[in-house]
Design a protein around this motif. Structure first.
Motif, PDB file in Angstrom:
ATOM      1  N   TYR A   8       0.808  -1.330  -0.031  1.00  0.00           N
ATOM      2  CA  TYR A   8       0.072  -0.044   0.000  1.00  0.00           C
ATOM      3  C   TYR A   8       0.710   1.359   0.074  1.00  0.00           C
ATOM      4  O   TYR A   8       2.107   1.322   0.593  1.00  0.00           O
ATOM      5  N   ALA A   9       0.114   2.122  -0.589  1.00  0.00           N
ATOM      6  CA  ALA A   9       0.791   3.688  -0.272  1.00  0.00           C
ATOM      7  C   ALA A   9      -0.302   4.804  -0.037  1.00  0.00           C
ATOM      8  O   ALA A   9      -1.537   4.001   0.077  1.00  0.00           O
ATOM      9  N   ARG A  10      -0.105   5.821  -0.233  1.00  0.00           N
ATOM     10  CA  ARG A  10      -1.417   6.846  -0.056  1.00  0.00           C
ATOM     11  C   ARG A  10      -1.629   7.707  -1.341  1.00  0.00           C
ATOM     12  O   ARG A  10      -2.718   8.286  -1.339  1.00  0.00           O
ATOM     13  N   THR A  11      -0.769   7.663  -2.076  1.00  0.00           N
ATOM     14  CA  THR A  11      -0.864   8.649  -3.403  1.00  0.00           C
ATOM     15  C   THR A  11      -0.527   7.889  -4.673  1.00  0.00           C
ATOM     16  O   THR A  11       0.213   6.855  -4.549  1.00  0.00           O
ATOM     17  N   GLY A  12      -0.903   8.270  -5.752  1.00  0.00           N
ATOM     18  CA  GLY A  12      -0.657   7.690  -6.920  1.00  0.00           C
ATOM     19  C   GLY A  12       0.693   7.480  -7.402  1.00  0.00           C
ATOM     20  O   GLY A  12       1.136   6.472  -7.618  1.00  0.00           O
ATOM     21  N   GLY A  13       1.299   8.736  -7.029  1.00  0.00           N
ATOM     22  CA  GLY A  13       3.003   8.745  -7.585  1.00  0.00           C
ATOM     23  C   GLY A  13       3.700   7.681  -6.761  1.00  0.00           C
ATOM     24  O   GLY A  13       4.643   7.227  -7.219  1.00  0.00           O
ATOM     25  N   GLU A  14       3.426   7.755  -5.339  1.00  0.00           N
ATOM     26  CA  GLU A  14       4.018   6.733  -4.562  1.00  0.00           C
ATOM     27  C   GLU A  14       3.842   5.285  -5.036  1.00  0.00           C
ATOM     28  O   GLU A  14       4.815   4.661  -5.067  1.00  0.00           O
ATOM     29  N   SER A  15       2.708   4.976  -5.380  1.00  0.00           N
ATOM     30  CA  SER A  15       2.191   3.674  -5.965  1.00  0.00           C
ATOM     31  C   SER A  15       3.002   3.404  -7.034  1.00  0.00           C
ATOM     32  O   SER A  15       3.709   2.187  -7.272  1.00  0.00           O
ATOM     33  N   THR A  16       2.974   4.292  -8.160  1.00  0.00           N
ATOM     34  CA  THR A  16       3.793   3.839  -9.336  1.00  0.00           C
ATOM     35  C   THR A  16       5.290   3.719  -9.014  1.00  0.00           C
ATOM     36  O   THR A  16       5.999   2.593  -9.470  1.00  0.00           O
ATOM     37  N   SER A  17       5.870   4.831  -8.093  1.00  0.00           N
ATOM     38  CA  SER A  17       7.232   4.474  -7.878  1.00  0.00           C
ATOM     39  C   SER A  17       7.773   3.093  -7.050  1.00  0.00           C
ATOM     40  O   SER A  17       8.511   2.321  -7.168  1.00  0.00           O
ATOM     41  N   ILE A  18       6.770   2.709  -6.204  1.00  0.00           N
ATOM     42  CA  ILE A  18       6.816   1.422  -5.431  1.00  0.00           C
ATOM     43  C   ILE A  18       6.865   0.085  -6.551  1.00  0.00           C
ATOM     44  O   ILE A  18       7.664  -0.493  -6.446  1.00  0.00           O
ATOM     45  N   ALA A  19       5.838   0.427  -7.652  1.00  0.00           N
ATOM     46  CA  ALA A  19       5.851  -0.637  -8.418  1.00  0.00           C
ATOM     47  C   ALA A  19       6.935  -0.733  -9.423  1.00  0.00           C
ATOM     48  O   ALA A  19       7.533  -1.897  -9.735  1.00  0.00           O
ATOM     49  N   ILE A  20       7.574   0.420  -9.766  1.00  0.00           N
ATOM     50  CA  ILE A  20       8.560   0.431 -10.341  1.00  0.00           C
ATOM     51  C   ILE A  20      10.004  -0.194  -9.722  1.00  0.00           C
ATOM     52  O   ILE A  20      10.908  -0.882 -10.238  1.00  0.00           O
ATOM     53  N   ARG A  21      10.090   0.162  -8.482  1.00  0.00           N
ATOM     54  CA  ARG A  21      10.917  -0.277  -7.623  1.00  0.00           C
ATOM     55  C   ARG A  21      10.957  -1.826  -7.558  1.00  0.00           C
ATOM     56  O   ARG A  21      12.118  -2.662  -7.663  1.00  0.00           O
ATOM     57  N   ILE A  22       9.727  -2.519  -7.498  1.00  0.00           N
ATOM     58  CA  ILE A  22       9.841  -3.704  -7.089  1.00  0.00           C
ATOM     59  C   ILE A  22      10.034  -4.445  -8.361  1.00  0.00           C
ATOM     60  O   ILE A  22      10.572  -5.583  -8.507  1.00  0.00           O
ATOM     61  N   ALA A  23       9.730  -4.042  -9.471  1.00  0.00           N
ATOM     62  CA  ALA A  23       9.868  -4.542 -11.014  1.00  0.00           C
ATOM     63  C   ALA A  23      11.337  -4.489 -11.115  1.00  0.00           C
ATOM     64  O   ALA A  23      12.044  -5.551 -11.686  1.00  0.00           O
TER      65      ALA A  23
END
Length: 436
Positions: free
Chosen positions: A115-130
């Motif tokens: 989870y995150a709280r904003t869209g920008g955070e969420s995309t950055s998390i997804a990119i980091r995981i990828a």
């Protein structure tokens, strides 16, 4: 009479860079020197400004966050309970587990959730995981995915790279130059663009895109993207921060028969309360344990409580069905009224986010005049409408009656080139754009 919203906006621009925190809410994109800018109260589709004027929101509905309408009673009740019982604690709130189970029940191909709280955070998390899962640095992207360095770095190579995905000429000032050529754009429905990227680059760790935006994907486009991701060992990420929860309860991707490796949710999932989710296949998501992804307020309770209450109500009311129907009704109305007044108009977008554009060299003046005259008639209106559950047939019919009056004025201004006589302030600035 002094417009207190305009007065406050002018003050804000002196003490807050840009005036506020979100480009899409800046007043200059709606009606310079006239837009009310600030609200005291919002309920359903009604908004009260600083001067207690009430408007009907037929525009962006909290940037698409509130598909159940503003201050929904059921979501409010869940949020109030969460606050009353403590929104932050040394221990974790149980709702985050319940929400994860709910999301995985909806997206059955997935295995784990962060989870995150904003869209920008969420995309950055997804990119980091990828990147962690593939041990590859470069990203192929299509569409808009936030403000962070990984995305804006695309313009280090050319300041036109984001022109067809966000805004023209964005300056990547402050983005480390070492990120040059790590984010590579391709155009929606153009598989050749993506094929060209993978021919030249052998270090693509992720392909991120919105599965649908202004146009439906060509019959095999998403399947070909899925095939390429599998062939090169890249993580396929579908950014459904905007499309999610509008065409169905969950991601729109399943309508097209293609599952990603990671999906990102936000916006409508919390009906105005901050919550973002990164859901993916277990073997990929587990990589999050091998890198460092952690933040205090990702554990705050209100977002989880709001997410659960929102999704439950969406399921009970079949909210996406209503959003689609309302959007189609609005689009048909625009087209029919424009034809009556010989206005050249383009409509686009998925029905729950329907958009029109005047097809004319003076389109910005025409749009400014439209926004101005609709405001005078009690509407917060622009060329976008994010539909919500309170956009009933009666509301839409009354809105289209106002549109008919205003399109007539716009057509007259176009025919006689009398925009300057009718506009009571500056012309709007070019705003945020997404083409996919």
């Amino acid at each position: 009479m002094v417009n207190n919203g305009v007065k406050l906006w002018n003050k804000a621009k002196k003490i807050i860079p840009g005036g506020n925190q979100l480009l899409s809410k800046r007043s200059d994109q709606f009606l310079p020197d006239q837009w009310p800018s600030y609200y005291q109260k919002a309920k359903g589709i009604n908004v009260w400004d600083m001067d207690n004027n009430r408007y009907v929101d037929m525009s962006i509905m909290g940037i698409g966050a509130c598909t159940l309408g503003y201050a929904d009673e059921d979501v409010n009740e869940a949020v109030e309970d969460a606050i009353e019982n403590g929104s932050m604690c040394t221990l974790n709130c149980y709702e985050e587990v319940e929400l994860a189970e709910k999301l995985l029940k909806i997206e059955k191909w997935g295995g784990m959730v962060r989870y995150a709280r904003t869209g920008g955070e969420s995309t950055s998390i997804a990119i980091r995981i990828a990147r962690a899962a593939t041990n590859k640095d470069k990203i192929a992207f299509c569409g808009y995915h936030g403000w962070q360095d990984w995305y804006l770095s695309s313009n280090l190579t050319s300041n036109e790279n984001l022109t067809d995905h966000l805004l023209p000429g964005l300056n990547p000032l402050g983005v480390p130059k070492c990120l040059e050529n790590t984010a590579l754009p391709f155009n929606y429905n153009n598989i050749n663009d993506l094929e060209e990227i993978i021919t030249k680059e052998d270090d693509i760790g992720a392909i991120i895109m919105e599965p649908v935006r202004n146009f439906d994907p060509d019959s095999s486009f998403l399947k070909k993207v899925r095939k390429i991701a599998d062939e090169i060992g890249a993580v396929l990420i579908f950014d459904e921060i905007t499309s999610g929860w509008r065409l169905r309860v969950g991601g729109a991707h399943s309508i097209y028969g293609v599952d990603p490796d990671i999906i990102i949710f936000g916006k409508a999932m919390g009906n105005g309360h901050p919550i973002g989710a990164i859901l993916g296949k277990e073997e990929i998501m587990e990589t999050a344990q091998e890198t460092f992804i952690s933040s205090t307020f990702w554990t705050e309770r209100v977002g989880f409580a709001a997410g659960l209450a929102t999704i439950n109500k969406m399921e009970i009311t079949d909210n996406p069905k209503h959003l689609i129907s309302a959007g189609k009704q609005i689009t048909r109305g625009w087209e029919s009224i424009a034809d009556e007044h010989d206005l050249s108009l383009q409509t686009m977008g998925i029905p729950p986010l329907t958009t029109f554009q005047f097809d004319d060299d003076n389109s910005l003046k025409m749009q400014t005049l439209f926004n101005q005259e609709m405001l005078y008639r009690g509407y917060l209106a622009s060329n976008h409408v994010y539909t919500c559950s309170h956009h009933t047939d009666q509301v839409i019919d009354e809105y289209l009656e106002a549109v008919a009056d205003v399109f007539k004025i716009v057509a007259c201004a176009q025919e006689q080139d009398k925009y300057n006589d009718l506009l009571h302030g500056p012309v709007i600035s070019k705003g945020f754009k997404r083409l996919n």
